[in-house]
Design an enzyme around this catalytic site. Structure first.
Site, mmCIF file in Angstrom:
data_model
loop_
_atom_site.group_PDB
_atom_site.id
_atom_site.type_symbol
_atom_site.label_atom_id
_atom_site.label_comp_id
_atom_site.label_asym_id
_atom_site.label_seq_id
_atom_site.Cartn_x
_atom_site.Cartn_y
_atom_site.Cartn_z
ATOM 1 N N VAL A 159 103.420 31.485 19.763
ATOM 2 C CA VAL A 159 103.866 31.782 18.239
ATOM 3 C C VAL A 159 102.527 32.094 17.481
ATOM 4 C CG1 VAL A 159 104.954 31.288 16.234
ATOM 5 C CG2 VAL A 159 106.148 30.851 18.249
ATOM 6 N N LYS A 212 110.077 37.445 21.867
ATOM 7 C CA LYS A 212 110.551 37.056 23.384
ATOM 8 C C LYS A 212 109.418 37.052 23.761
ATOM 9 C CE LYS A 212 113.221 40.979 23.478
ATOM 10 N NZ LYS A 212 113.113 41.526 21.953
ATOM 11 N N ASN A 231 119.227 31.527 18.685
ATOM 12 C CA ASN A 231 119.061 31.124 19.869
ATOM 13 C C ASN A 231 120.225 30.562 20.734
ATOM 14 O OD1 ASN A 231 116.424 32.071 20.093
ATOM 15 N ND2 ASN A 231 115.449 30.271 19.886
ATOM 16 N N ALA A 281 125.031 37.643 34.288
ATOM 17 C CA ALA A 281 125.120 36.455 35.131
ATOM 18 C C ALA A 281 123.742 36.310 35.745
ATOM 19 C CB ALA A 281 126.154 36.541 36.145
ATOM 20 N N GLY A 282 123.521 34.999 36.107
ATOM 21 C CA GLY A 282 122.208 34.755 36.762
ATOM 22 C C GLY A 282 122.314 33.105 37.293
ATOM 23 N N CYS A 320 112.358 27.900 24.467
ATOM 24 C CA CYS A 320 113.246 27.839 23.221
ATOM 25 C C CYS A 320 114.712 27.455 23.301
ATOM 26 C CB CYS A 320 113.262 29.599 22.613
ATOM 27 S SG CYS A 320 111.603 30.002 21.863
ATOM 28 N N LYS A 380 111.369 33.929 33.213
ATOM 29 C CA LYS A 380 111.722 35.167 33.034
ATOM 30 C C LYS A 380 110.523 36.083 33.188
ATOM 31 C CE LYS A 380 111.592 36.875 28.824
ATOM 32 N NZ LYS A 380 111.999 37.202 27.421
ATOM 33 N N ARG A 416 108.609 26.440 31.522
ATOM 34 C CA ARG A 416 109.152 25.256 31.033
ATOM 35 C C ARG A 416 110.723 25.532 31.403
ATOM 36 N NH1 ARG A 416 106.187 25.836 25.305
ATOM 37 N NH2 ARG A 416 105.910 27.975 25.855
#
Length: 436
Positions: free
Chosen positions: A11, A157, A214, A258-259, A266, A327, A334
């Site tokens: 950030v 993001k 979030n 879906a995953g 976050c 991702k 994390r």
């Protein structure tokens, strides 16, 4: 205009660099001397597309500076952003010690009107604690200096943080003062040229907006994972279900994939913190508790599919993992599903080979040599019994199934992100499993 930003994580560093890109003089502050030295030498401590070049450009232009001492730059700045970490306590609440430490330093050293803006994700009521801490420090000095506190939550993001900051879909500012509102409007004006997207609120509402946003996104993910697991039991296809409900404009298509679970810095932390805030105020967030429960269970879904295929006998199997970060386009691990999966595979007696284009150094820092780190995606698949797709990096989207067929020991693919076509995979002789 001169500003300071305390904290050089995702950030703070992204915000400071993007403000500098718009011509603002920015001093980034961090207590980590080694990190500051690296930044002054043009090395950035995180992976974020486009950020490194932007940092170098603004350092060279003399608009972006780095220091370990906030006090040295307070005389010349109008606004100080607090972007320090708020790690979860054992009970799930946000730990505010770093936020309050910034407030105390601010109170100890300001000499003129300055705004302290909280950009870290903090629980409702934090601004009042910050204000009290500043007032206490001023009282110790015997000084009466005007200041304001404000809340300006971030909505960046990972993997697209620079773009999100430069072209925000909204900028939320909570403030009690018209003077602070005017300064914040001027600060963000360069980012608003294509249309006014600033939302001014009271401070508690601004603090709540970030948690609510979030938590809503996390809820959509867990909801679709719950639907996917039911689809498997009743014979429905979650991809078709997603298209069907996503075409409803009241629902929309985003965050309905879906995953194998969400992770990162976050969603898990903010969901826990909001649950804890509710408890502290005598209220139970039943929906969010379910969201958290579904997500934790979903991180084991690929392991459960693997166990089912081999009737629970995984000892001695070689497993290839594609993707480690939570991702794509980040090295952040994390709360990553890959960490849960690796732990379960190793405990079950599997040999694990991994490949991720960015986050293997971070993985090694976290878990050491529990796994074999491979030079590329196909190297990881050599002699593997099963390939597990965990993170949907672009380079994984169109693999050569012919190469995989030649190199893998067994022909099993478990797709944790539903990016492959079942018929295409089957044509190459693979057994294929997906989510839902």
């Amino acid at each position: 205009m001169n500003i300071a930003i305390v904290g050089t994580g995702y950030v703070g560093l992204v915000s400071g660099t993007c403000f500098a890109e718009m011509g603002i003089d920015v001093t980034c502050v961090d207590i980590d001397r080694q990190k500051i030295d690296r930044l002054q030498n043009g090395e950035i401590p995180i992976y974020e597309p486009g950020l490194e070049d932007m940092v170098k450009r603004n350092v060279d232009a003399g608009r972006l500076h780095f220091t370990t001492d906030l006090a040295t730059c307070l005389d010349k700045v109008e606004v100080v952003f607090s972007a320090v970490g708020t790690p979860p306590d054992e009970d799930g609440s946000a730990d505010l010690k770093y936020v309050l430490a910034v407030a105390r330093t601010f109170g100890q050293h300001i000499k003129k009107y300055t705004i302290l803006v909280t950009k870290s994700t903090v629980p409702v009521g934090t601004a009042q604690k910050v204000k009290t801490a500043i007032q206490e420090e001023l009282a110790k000095r015997g000084e009466k200096i005007d200041f304001d506190v404000a809340s300006n939550p971030e909505f960046l993001k990972e993997g697209a943080a620079v773009k999100d900051f430069m072209t925000p879909d909204r900028v939320v500012v909570g403030t009690e003062s018209m003077r602070a509102r005017k300064i914040m409007t001027r600060l963000y004006k360069p980012f608003m040229l294509s249309g006014e997207r600033m939302i001014f609120t009271d401070i508690p509402s601004a603090e709540m907006i970030k948690y609510a946003a979030n938590s809503m996104l996390a809820t959509r993910i867990s909801f679709m994972n719950d639907i996917a697991n039911l689809c498997e039991k009743v014979g429905a296809d979650v991809n078709m279900v997603r298209k069907g409900i996503g075409s409803d404009t009241r629902i929309g298509r985003k965050f309905l994939y879906a995953g194998c679970g969400y992770g990162g810095s976050c969603f898990p932390k903010d969901v826990k913190a909001l649950i804890r805030t509710a408890e502290q105020n005598g209220y139970e967030m039943k929906v969010l508790k379910a969201v958290e429960e579904v997500n934790e269970k979903q991180k084991s879904i690929l392991f459960e599919k693997l166990q089912k295929h081999y009737d629970g006998n995984l000892k001695g199997k070689t497993i290839a993992l594609w993707g480690l970060a939570f991702k794509p386009e980040t090295d952040d691990m994390r709360e990553a599903p890959a960490l849960v999966l690796i732990d379960k595979l190793v405990t079950a007696g599997c040999a694990v080979k991994v490949y991720d284009p960015i986050s293997m150094p971070e993985c090694k820092r976290r878990i050491g040599d529990k796994v074999v780190y491979c030079r590329d995606m196909y190297d990881a698949a050599v002699d593997a019994d099963v390939l597990l797709l965990v993170t949907e990096w672009k380079e994984f989207r169109m693999p050569s199934f012919a190469v995989l067929k030649k190199t893998m020991a067994d022909k099993i693919i478990i797709d944790g992100r539903n990016i492959y076509d079942k018929e295409e995979v089957a044509e190459h002789g693979f057994t294929y499993y997906k989510i839902g």
